[in-house]
Every structure is written in structure tokens, then in C-alpha cells.
Write a protein that holds these residues in place. Sequence first.
Motif, PDB file in Angstrom:
ATOM      1  N   MET A  35       0.828  -1.207   0.000  1.00 15.69           N
ATOM      2  CA  MET A  35       0.000   0.000   0.000  1.00 15.69           C
ATOM      3  C   MET A  35       0.864   1.260   0.000  1.00 15.69           C
ATOM      4  O   MET A  35       0.547   2.244  -0.683  1.00 15.69           O
ATOM      5  CB  MET A  35      -0.951  -0.013   1.195  1.00 15.69           C
ATOM      6  CG  MET A  35      -2.025  -1.089   1.110  1.00 15.69           C
ATOM      7  SD  MET A  35      -3.315  -0.984   2.384  1.00 15.69           S
ATOM      8  CE  MET A  35      -2.366  -1.360   3.865  1.00 15.69           C
ATOM      9  N   LEU A  36       1.969   1.227   0.729  1.00 14.23           N
ATOM     10  CA  LEU A  36       2.877   2.365   0.741  1.00 14.23           C
ATOM     11  C   LEU A  36       3.497   2.584  -0.637  1.00 14.23           C
ATOM     12  O   LEU A  36       3.626   3.720  -1.109  1.00 14.23           O
ATOM     13  CB  LEU A  36       3.968   2.156   1.789  1.00 14.23           C
ATOM     14  CG  LEU A  36       3.525   2.226   3.255  1.00 14.23           C
ATOM     15  CD1 LEU A  36       4.632   1.745   4.169  1.00 14.23           C
ATOM     16  CD2 LEU A  36       3.103   3.650   3.632  1.00 14.23           C
ATOM     17  N   VAL A  37       3.881   1.499  -1.289  1.00 17.01           N
ATOM     18  CA  VAL A  37       4.475   1.602  -2.626  1.00 17.01           C
ATOM     19  C   VAL A  37       3.442   2.119  -3.629  1.00 17.01           C
ATOM     20  O   VAL A  37       3.760   2.944  -4.489  1.00 17.01           O
ATOM     21  CB  VAL A  37       5.041   0.237  -3.067  1.00 17.01           C
ATOM     22  CG1 VAL A  37       5.359   0.222  -4.557  1.00 17.01           C
ATOM     23  CG2 VAL A  37       6.299  -0.083  -2.266  1.00 17.01           C
ATOM     24  N   ALA A  38       2.209   1.642  -3.520  1.00 15.74           N
ATOM     25  CA  ALA A  38       1.158   2.120  -4.416  1.00 15.74           C
ATOM     26  C   ALA A  38       0.942   3.618  -4.249  1.00 15.74           C
ATOM     27  O   ALA A  38       0.750   4.352  -5.230  1.00 15.74           O
ATOM     28  CB  ALA A  38      -0.144   1.362  -4.150  1.00 15.74           C
ATOM     29  N   ALA A  39       0.979   4.091  -3.010  1.00 11.37           N
ATOM     30  CA  ALA A  39       0.790   5.518  -2.751  1.00 11.37           C
ATOM     31  C   ALA A  39       1.996   6.335  -3.214  1.00 11.37           C
ATOM     32  O   ALA A  39       1.846   7.420  -3.789  1.00 11.37           O
ATOM     33  CB  ALA A  39       0.544   5.748  -1.263  1.00 11.37           C
ATOM     34  N   ALA A  40       3.201   5.811  -2.983  1.00  8.04           N
ATOM     35  CA  ALA A  40       4.415   6.544  -3.357  1.00  8.04           C
ATOM     36  C   ALA A  40       4.536   6.704  -4.865  1.00  8.04           C
ATOM     37  O   ALA A  40       5.136   7.672  -5.355  1.00  8.04           O
ATOM     38  CB  ALA A  40       5.647   5.829  -2.800  1.00  8.04           C
ATOM     39  N   ARG A  41       3.978   5.783  -5.624  1.00  7.19           N
ATOM     40  CA  ARG A  41       4.063   5.847  -7.087  1.00  7.19           C
ATOM     41  C   ARG A  41       3.262   7.015  -7.667  1.00  7.19           C
ATOM     42  O   ARG A  41       3.629   7.588  -8.697  1.00  7.19           O
ATOM     43  CB  ARG A  41       3.556   4.521  -7.661  1.00  7.19           C
ATOM     44  CG  ARG A  41       3.164   4.525  -9.128  1.00  7.19           C
ATOM     45  CD  ARG A  41       4.274   5.010 -10.044  1.00  7.19           C
ATOM     46  NE  ARG A  41       5.403   4.104 -10.102  1.00  7.19           N
ATOM     47  CZ  ARG A  41       6.502   4.343 -10.799  1.00  7.19           C
ATOM     48  NH1 ARG A  41       6.618   5.494 -11.467  1.00  7.19           N
ATOM     49  NH2 ARG A  41       7.505   3.484 -10.806  1.00  7.19           N
ATOM     50  N   LYS A  42       2.187   7.433  -7.003  1.00  9.30           N
ATOM     51  CA  LYS A  42       1.251   8.405  -7.588  1.00  9.30           C
ATOM     52  C   LYS A  42       1.922   9.697  -8.045  1.00  9.30           C
ATOM     53  O   LYS A  42       1.640  10.188  -9.151  1.00  9.30           O
ATOM     54  CB  LYS A  42       0.108   8.697  -6.617  1.00  9.30           C
ATOM     55  CG  LYS A  42      -1.012   9.507  -7.266  1.00  9.30           C
ATOM     56  CD  LYS A  42      -2.227   9.611  -6.375  1.00  9.30           C
ATOM     57  CE  LYS A  42      -3.356  10.362  -7.081  1.00  9.30           C
ATOM     58  NZ  LYS A  42      -4.564  10.480  -6.229  1.00  9.30           N
ATOM     59  N   PRO A  43       2.831  10.316  -7.253  1.00  8.57           N
ATOM     60  CA  PRO A  43       3.424  11.575  -7.723  1.00  8.57           C
ATOM     61  C   PRO A  43       4.592  11.397  -8.688  1.00  8.57           C
ATOM     62  O   PRO A  43       5.194  12.388  -9.115  1.00  8.57           O
ATOM     63  CB  PRO A  43       3.896  12.239  -6.424  1.00  8.57           C
ATOM     64  CG  PRO A  43       4.181  11.103  -5.516  1.00  8.57           C
ATOM     65  CD  PRO A  43       3.168  10.049  -5.854  1.00  8.57           C
ATOM     66  N   VAL A  44       4.924  10.156  -9.033  1.00  8.05           N
ATOM     67  CA  VAL A  44       6.053   9.900  -9.925  1.00  8.05           C
ATOM     68  C   VAL A  44       5.509   9.395 -11.261  1.00  8.05           C
ATOM     69  O   VAL A  44       4.691   8.475 -11.295  1.00  8.05           O
ATOM     70  CB  VAL A  44       7.004   8.852  -9.318  1.00  8.05           C
ATOM     71  CG1 VAL A  44       8.222   8.645 -10.218  1.00  8.05           C
ATOM     72  CG2 VAL A  44       7.445   9.282  -7.920  1.00  8.05           C
TER      73      VAL A  44
END
Length: 262
Positions: A35-44
Motif C-alpha cells: 500500500m505504501l508503494v502504491a501511494a508513493a508511485r502516484k506523484p512519480v
Amino acid sequence: MPLHEMLHAAATGTVHVEDGWGQGRATYGGLVAGMLVAAARKPVADAPLRSVTVSFVAPVTPGDADVETTVLRAGSRATQVQAVLRQEGQAAAVALASYGAPRESALVVPVRDSLPQLPAPESVEAMPHVPGMTPDFFAHVDLRVTEGGWPFSGSATADLSGWMRFREAPPTFGEAEMTALVDAWPPTVLQMLTEPRPSSTLTWTLELIEDLSALAPAPDTWWAYRVTTDHSADGYARTHAHVWHPDGTLVAISRQTVAVFG
């Protein structure tokens, strides 16, 4: 709510962590990290995920959670993103994700560790899911041990090899799904014990060698896994593992520090 829906929701900043993914008194760490990785991807935008380090600060429990992302730096090639999962206003897990676009380089060091010769996954007994005895999240992952042993089996080795995939294949398989899957293996030192003992991951780093969006693996791919215990003493074990696509491509390297109680 299935895995892919929780990953999608986490990317929006608010997610309901479903019951049925338990690991002792906490939610399975792979799901939390995914879930953290999914969220971190959004601004990249497009740069592949190169590495993510997760600190499990407190147990994540079923229920609502907020995931906040902060772009720490966005350079011409590399971007660093911090993601924090909070429940009731308190940080429960933190990830530092590093993204890097390809760059020209004269340095090439071939992979030294090759895919081990493993029996076909269909020929190996699956690690069972026994309600009340094994972690709840085992209902969602299919683990096949080919070398080493199951937890608390009194094994003479602290190393392990095997195959892994989700029992129910997600619609697609990318960075977040790989993150959620790789952490499914129990700490290898537990197989040396003869009776149950609690354990907890302190920190975990997953380094992606291949761009999964370019590799485009089938969602039901069997991934080969081999983990080596580097050191264990004073109640802490340190391991590193390699993950291969079945065609022999090294896809990821996993490094973990685990606390074992008792």
C-alpha cells in the motif's frame, strides 16, 4: 475488498485495511508495504522503482488508514518519495521509495547469482493455510518450499528456496503487487525452532532490478525465491534474498532485519 482494490485505494490517500490479512496481532507486512508503494508511485510519472525501504513502526490493524506521500526531491533522473501510513493519527509504517530513470553508463556488472535448479512448483506441496494455526494472510499466498523447511520444523539450515504467487491472481502484476508478495515468506530462522515463537520485521528493503512495467509478467507467474540468513544473534536475524522470473531473469533483491522473541 481484494488486494488490488486496497492498493488502488491506498494510492488515493485513504484505504480500509480489510480483515483476513492478519499476521499475529498485526496486518501482514507485505500488504502494508504494498500500500505504501502504491501511494508513493502516484506523484512519480514513469521512472521505475529502484528501491524501497520500509520501517514497521507499529502494528497496522483492520480498519481505516490514511497514507500521506511527500516528494522529498525530484531531480532530472532520480526521485525520492516518503510515504507514511497512519491509523488514528499515529504513524504505523513509513517507506522511503527511490525512483530512477535509466541513464547512460559504461559500467556493466553481470548478475552473479543465477536461477537455482528447483523442482516444478506443481510438484511441491504448498505451505498450508490452517485457520487458527497459520497466519490469516496465508489464505492469499501460495508458497512452495523446495529447500529448507516450514516454520518450527527443527530444520538444520536457516536458508530456504521455493516458489511463490498469489492464490488468486490480481488483474495486473506490478511494483506494488511484487512488494506485497515477496514479504510473504516467514523469517527463515523460524524453521530452525521446534515450537512457535513470535517474530516481527523491523526494517525491510526491496530493490527492484527489472522494470516490472516493461517485463509485463503474467499475474499468475510463479516467482522463484532463495533466501540466505547472513547472521542471527541476540534476538535479531538479518537475511537477503533473490527473486527470479521463471525465465531466469533476476527481478529483485530483498534485505530484512527481523526480531525473534523468546
